[in-house]
Scaffold this motif. Structure first.
Motif, short mmCIF file in Angstrom:
data_model
loop_
_atom_site.label_atom_id
_atom_site.label_comp_id
_atom_site.label_asym_id
_atom_site.label_seq_id
_atom_site.Cartn_x
_atom_site.Cartn_y
_atom_site.Cartn_z
N HIS A 1 -6.19 -19.12 17.06
CA HIS A 1 -5.47 -20.74 16.94
C HIS A 1 -4.20 -20.77 16.43
CE1 HIS A 1 -10.11 -20.76 16.72
NE2 HIS A 1 -10.00 -22.25 16.92
N ALA A 2 -3.84 -20.02 15.57
CA ALA A 2 -2.38 -20.24 15.10
C ALA A 2 -1.36 -19.85 16.10
CB ALA A 2 -2.26 -19.18 13.61
N LEU A 3 -1.39 -18.78 16.60
CA LEU A 3 -0.50 -17.97 17.56
C LEU A 3 -0.53 -19.09 19.11
CD1 LEU A 3 1.55 -16.06 18.54
CD2 LEU A 3 -0.31 -14.65 19.49
N ARG A 4 -1.66 -19.72 19.25
CA ARG A 4 -1.60 -20.35 20.51
C ARG A 4 -0.92 -21.79 20.21
NH1 ARG A 4 -7.26 -22.19 23.67
NH2 ARG A 4 -6.29 -23.39 25.31
N ASN A 5 -0.85 -22.48 19.10
CA ASN A 5 -0.44 -23.55 18.74
C ASN A 5 1.05 -23.26 18.37
OD1 ASN A 5 -2.45 -25.79 18.78
ND2 ASN A 5 -3.40 -24.25 17.82
N ALA A 6 1.37 -22.04 17.91
CA ALA A 6 2.87 -21.78 17.72
C ALA A 6 3.82 -21.51 18.80
CB ALA A 6 2.61 -20.80 16.58
N TRP A 7 2.99 -21.35 20.04
CA TRP A 7 3.77 -20.73 21.13
C TRP A 7 4.82 -21.98 21.67
CZ3 TRP A 7 5.19 -16.46 23.12
CH2 TRP A 7 4.45 -15.32 22.99
N ILE A 8 4.91 -23.23 21.49
CA ILE A 8 5.62 -24.16 21.99
C ILE A 8 6.96 -23.96 21.63
CG2 ILE A 8 5.99 -26.54 22.33
CD1 ILE A 8 3.56 -25.57 23.62
N PRO A 9 7.44 -23.90 20.40
CA PRO A 9 8.85 -23.52 19.72
C PRO A 9 9.42 -22.41 20.20
CG PRO A 9 7.37 -23.86 17.88
CD PRO A 9 6.46 -24.23 18.98
N ILE A 10 8.56 -21.26 20.03
CA ILE A 10 8.71 -19.80 20.44
C ILE A 10 9.23 -19.89 22.04
CG2 ILE A 10 7.87 -17.51 20.73
CD1 ILE A 10 5.83 -17.84 18.42
N LEU A 11 8.35 -20.43 22.78
CA LEU A 11 8.98 -20.63 24.36
C LEU A 11 10.20 -21.25 24.53
CD1 LEU A 11 5.61 -21.27 26.11
CD2 LEU A 11 6.73 -19.24 26.23
N THR A 12 10.27 -22.36 23.69
CA THR A 12 11.56 -23.14 23.76
C THR A 12 12.79 -22.19 23.50
OG1 THR A 12 10.60 -25.15 23.09
CG2 THR A 12 13.03 -25.17 22.70
N VAL A 13 12.76 -21.44 22.29
CA VAL A 13 13.80 -20.40 21.86
C VAL A 13 14.04 -19.34 23.11
CG1 VAL A 13 14.42 -18.56 20.36
CG2 VAL A 13 13.52 -20.50 19.52
N ILE A 14 12.78 -18.82 23.72
CA ILE A 14 13.03 -17.91 24.64
C ILE A 14 13.76 -18.31 25.91
CG2 ILE A 14 11.59 -16.71 26.38
CD1 ILE A 14 9.52 -16.17 24.29
N GLY A 15 13.54 -19.77 26.30
CA GLY A 15 13.81 -20.22 27.38
C GLY A 15 15.57 -20.39 27.24
N LEU A 16 15.88 -20.99 26.07
CA LEU A 16 17.53 -21.19 25.51
C LEU A 16 18.20 -19.73 25.52
CD1 LEU A 16 16.81 -23.95 23.16
CD2 LEU A 16 17.67 -24.32 25.20
N GLN A 17 17.39 -18.92 24.95
CA GLN A 17 17.93 -17.47 24.91
C GLN A 17 18.22 -16.59 26.12
OE1 GLN A 17 19.60 -16.32 21.97
NE2 GLN A 17 19.09 -17.92 20.79
N PHE A 18 17.33 -16.70 27.01
CA PHE A 18 17.59 -16.24 28.18
C PHE A 18 18.75 -16.99 29.00
CE2 PHE A 18 16.39 -15.77 32.80
CZ PHE A 18 16.34 -14.62 32.91
N GLY A 19 18.71 -17.93 28.84
CA GLY A 19 20.02 -18.92 29.57
C GLY A 19 21.33 -18.29 29.17
#
Length: 470
Positions: A382-400
């Motif tokens: 429950h916690a990790l699944r709902n916390a993924w959204i901001p984590i994915l945002t950071v991953i996308g921005l950092q990858f660029g």
């Protein structure tokens, strides 16, 4: 023409498009032949419809009837009683206006009710065209000339397909904007490519000949058009130095940069997500302080300094790893991957920790615990699944940022990647080469952001619900 009462994907997509003013005009333009055929059918049907004539005749008959006179007297009486109740002066003009308005409304209702059993009221063009799209014969007849419009209706029929299509269109717009902005910056740059390449001893005639050879003597808009058409058709031409084919240079260098970035990203995710989860689960503990302190150090260390320390430690003193990149030798990529992934891992770990702490006290977490789920099931499911959204945002921005910032790491480890290629060409400036490198990095970043957005929609049901309602 017979019509099916069942809606298909084209009719549903048309109604979605029709609700947006901008999209409505777009579908008219790209589906102009279809609308021409539909209009011809519409007006031919409308001419054969006797509703208007019957309506006028019924209205005339009603006005000549005794019921119409009685109806008029009742409205006059109603007006007089209303004015007397409020102690107002009777005004003939207002009385006549009120009576005629009420008579018109009531008469039309009576006639329409009578005609409802005799003849159907004609539809407007939007309703008629929507009904035509449910007819298989009309769709087959107009499919070839209206294939673009039908593709648009098919895409906008589904929320997820519409979301992907709009993101792709936005990506194309971003890429074209990047081309224009980068080219404009290079165009107004004070650096003179002819002088830098030919040297100070070159005559003015030689410089002019160089500018003519590469089209630098043409206007801004002509050069911009050549740059746009060249990149969009993958015909990048030749660079100013060495007459090298830019497409070959990009295709040879870009895979190395992409492998370096993706490997660093995978390494960062594998390390950072568990570290962030442990810090959140053991908040304010020894492990939490230790991991976050290491993450802060990882964010603070300059990549070039870390690369030099790695070379001295593992190559010169330890003789464990190669100090520079060698194609085909994976060991030569280990240090660049670790250096490039250090800052990314630190950012992901800190974001994972904060996101997990934010969702751990939500109501659904309390409900999950009340249902008897274990701490691990609640934390991961429950916690990790709902916390993924901001984590994915950071991953996308950092990858660029990692693709653009890989130039420093590539220089330290002597990697002939796209980042170092752009840096080398910047000092000339070699406009076609720089533009091609920057644009293809922008394309990669846009694709990554598109994938991140799609993962958003798959992970978060609220986003899918918003897509359907938008």
């Amino acid at each position: 023409m017979l019509h099916s009462t069942r809606e298909n994907v084209f009719s549903q997509g048309f109604m979605v498009v029709h609700r947006h003013a901008f999209l409505r005009w777009i579908q008219v333009l790209i589906g102009f032949p279809v609308h021409i055929i539909a209009l011809c059918i519409y007006f031919s049907k409308r001419k054969s419809n006797t509703y208007d004539a019957l309506f006028k005749k019924k209205m005339q008959d009603l006005k000549q009837s005794e019921a119409y006179v009685n109806l008029k007297r009742s409205y006059e009486k109603q007006y007089d009683m209303k004015q007397a109740y409020f102690n107002r002066n009777l005004k003939a003009a207002e009385k006549e206006k009120f009576v005629q308005r009420q008579l018109k409304k009531r008469s039309e209702a009576i006639v329409q009710e009578e005609l409802g059993q005799e003849v159907r009221k004609p539809m407007n063009y939007t309703e008629f065209f929507h009904r035509l799209l449910t007819d298989k014969r009309f769709v087959l007849l107009t499919f070839i000339p209206g294939i673009l419009a039908y593709c648009m209706y098919f895409i906008y029929q589904g929320a997820f397909k519409r979301f992907v299509f709009e993101r792709i269109v936005m990506t194309v717009f971003v890429i074209v904007s990047v081309i224009i902005i980068v080219f404009t910056i290079l165009y107004i740059s004070p650096s003179d490519a002819a002088a830098n390449i030919l040297g100070e001893s070159a005559t003015q005639a030689q410089r002019d000949a160089f500018n003519v050879q590469y089209g630098l003597d043409q206007s801004y808009f002509v050069q911009l058009w050549h740059a746009l058409s060249g990149i969009l058709t993958f015909d990048l031409g030749q660079s100013y130095t060495g007459n090298e084919v830019i497409m070959n240079s990009i295709s040879n260098r870009f895979p190395v940069t992409l492998v370096l970035a993706i490997s660093s990203l995978i390494l960062a995710i594998v390390i950072a997500v568990p570290v962030g989860m442990i810090s959140a689960a053991r908040v304010n503990s020894f492990w939490d302080y230790t991991f976050m302190f290491i993450a802060l150090i990882g964010l603070s260390i300059p990549s070039f300094w870390q690369g030099l320390i790695f070379i001295i430690t593992f190559s010169i003193q330890g003789d464990l790893l190669p100090s520079s990149y060698s194609p085909g030798n994976f060991l030569s990529l280990i240090m660049p991957i670790v250096v490039l992934g250090t800052g990314l891992a630190a950012a992901i770990a800190r974001m994972t920790r904060s996101s997990m702490l934010e969702v751990m006290h939500e109501d659904y977490m309390v409900t999950a615990k009340a249902k008897g789920l274990t701490g691990r099931e609640t934390f991961v499911g429950h916690a990790l699944r709902n916390a993924w959204i901001p984590i994915l945002t950071v991953i996308g921005l950092q990858f660029g940022g990692m693709l653009g910032g890989a130039a420093v790491t590539e220089k330290v480890f002597n990697i002939s990647g796209l980042g170092s290629y752009i840096v080398d060409k910047q000092f000339i400036p070699d406009t076609p080469a720089i533009l091609a490198g920057v644009v293809y990095i922008a394309i990669t970043i846009s694709i990554v952001n598109l994938i991140v957005d799609l993962v958003y929609a798959m992970l978060n049901p609220r986003i899918r619900s918003q897509m359907k309602n938008s």
